[in-house]
Design a protein around this motif. Structure first.
Motif, PDB file in Angstrom:
ATOM      1  N   HIS A   1      15.005 -81.815  31.499  1.00 28.97           N
ATOM      2  CA  HIS A   1      14.617 -81.193  32.770  1.00 28.97           C
ATOM      3  C   HIS A   1      15.073 -82.095  33.904  1.00 28.97           C
ATOM      4  CE1 HIS A   1      11.598 -79.392  35.638  1.00 28.97           C
ATOM      5  NE2 HIS A   1      11.519 -80.636  36.067  1.00 28.97           N
TER       6      HIS A   1
ATOM      7  N   HIS B   1       2.869 -78.746  32.242  1.00 29.08           N
ATOM      8  CA  HIS B   1       3.765 -79.678  32.932  1.00 29.08           C
ATOM      9  C   HIS B   1       3.255 -81.119  32.915  1.00 29.08           C
ATOM     10  CE1 HIS B   1       1.005 -79.689  36.235  1.00 29.08           C
ATOM     11  NE2 HIS B   1       1.303 -78.458  36.653  1.00 29.08           N
TER      12      HIS B   1
ATOM     13  N   GLU C   1      13.392 -73.911  36.503  1.00 25.99           N
ATOM     14  CA  GLU C   1      11.994 -74.000  36.904  1.00 25.99           C
ATOM     15  C   GLU C   1      11.942 -73.698  38.389  1.00 25.99           C
ATOM     16  OE1 GLU C   1       8.780 -77.272  35.994  1.00 25.99           O
ATOM     17  OE2 GLU C   1       9.681 -77.692  37.949  1.00 25.99           O
TER      18      GLU C   1
ATOM     19  N   ARG D   1      11.317 -70.047  34.626  1.00 33.13           N
ATOM     20  CA  ARG D   1       9.888 -70.329  34.486  1.00 33.13           C
ATOM     21  C   ARG D   1       9.340 -70.605  35.888  1.00 33.13           C
ATOM     22  NH1 ARG D   1       8.030 -72.458  28.587  1.00 33.13           N
ATOM     23  NH2 ARG D   1       9.448 -71.076  27.482  1.00 33.13           N
TER      24      ARG D   1
ATOM     25  N   VAL E   1       4.955 -72.174  34.350  1.00 32.03           N
ATOM     26  CA  VAL E   1       4.696 -73.614  34.226  1.00 32.03           C
ATOM     27  C   VAL E   1       3.350 -73.874  34.901  1.00 32.03           C
ATOM     28  CG1 VAL E   1       5.568 -75.936  34.718  1.00 32.03           C
ATOM     29  CG2 VAL E   1       7.185 -74.035  34.438  1.00 32.03           C
TER      30      VAL E   1
END
Length: 232
Positions: A202, A122, A29, A58, A92
């Motif tokens: 994550h 998110h 991310e 992302r 995201v």
């Protein structure tokens, strides 16, 4: 044989990205400014990271702290277009209105620039007034394939029961998306989450044992990879 669980790591720059990939991350991310919990990185940062690693990326589309898009919508739409032009193909995002509901017009406007690309809603979901209503409103949105959530604004410790309950609803309308668990996530949470059927994790600070002022540690990521893979 069950498929390998996803391990996503926050990357602020090329050094983070290279270390995360070396440690076994499946996806990155990309953000900037963790003091504001992660904002949209410069296009140049995306391009540099994309050239340096070959795992999925992302890109965060978040113009300012908080979860309201405010007066930033037009700028964010332009940024989304620039990221697409630079080759970004996954994102995201997530916006709430003043009442804690999903800001559907803002989400639709930004998603309209993404050409059907995959995207994650998110942790705005953890601040929503009604998680179930938010999911139902977003059901069928083009490209939405993931919710990043701790189950609670207070983090995974508080959100575990919600995460387990939502995992049990997988496949229902509004619950087809993958649950990506992050926000106060610890290694000791992983076995219980895996047992509930959750297969995506994550990490940000957990990949940086020396703090946000230091880059991602490949060794820290590897330790997470080992636990995530073992807890099946």
């Amino acid at each position: 044989m069950s498929k390998r669980a996803v391990l996503e790591v926050i990357a602020l720059g090329v050094e983070d990205a290279v270390a995360a990939q070396a440690g076994g991350a499946d996806r990155l991310e990309l953000v900037t400014d963790m003091a504001a919990d992660g904002l949209t990185p410069p296009v140049e940062t995306f391009a540099g990271i994309r050239a340096a690693v070959d795992i999925d990326l992302r890109v965060m589309l978040r113009p300012a702290g908080g979860f309201a898009v405010g007066d930033h919508l037009e700028r964010l739409v332009r940024t989304a277009r620039e990221m697409r032009d630079a080759g970004a193909d996954a994102f995201v995002l997530g916006f709430l209105d003043a009442d804690g509901g999903v800001d559907l017009p803002a989400v639709e406007r930004v998603v309209g620039e993404l050409d059907g690309c995959r995207w994650t809603f998110h942790r705005a979901i953890d601040r929503a007034a009604d998680r179930d209503a938010l999911r139902k409103q977003l059901d069928g949105m083009p490209g939405l394939d993931t919710y990043l959530t701790a189950g609670s604004a207070g983090g995974v410790d508080a959100g575990l029961p919600t995460l387990v309950a939502e995992a049990a609803r997988s496949g229902e309308a509004g619950y087809e998306q993958q649950l990506l668990v992050g926000g106060g996530l610890r290694l000791d949470h992983v076995p219980q989450l895996r047992a509930a059927g959750i297969d995506a994790f994550h990490i940000g600070g957990a990949a940086r044992p020396d703090g946000w002022g230091r880059p991602v540690s490949a060794e820290a990521v590897a330790s997470w990879r080992a636990v995530v893979d073992a807890a099946r």
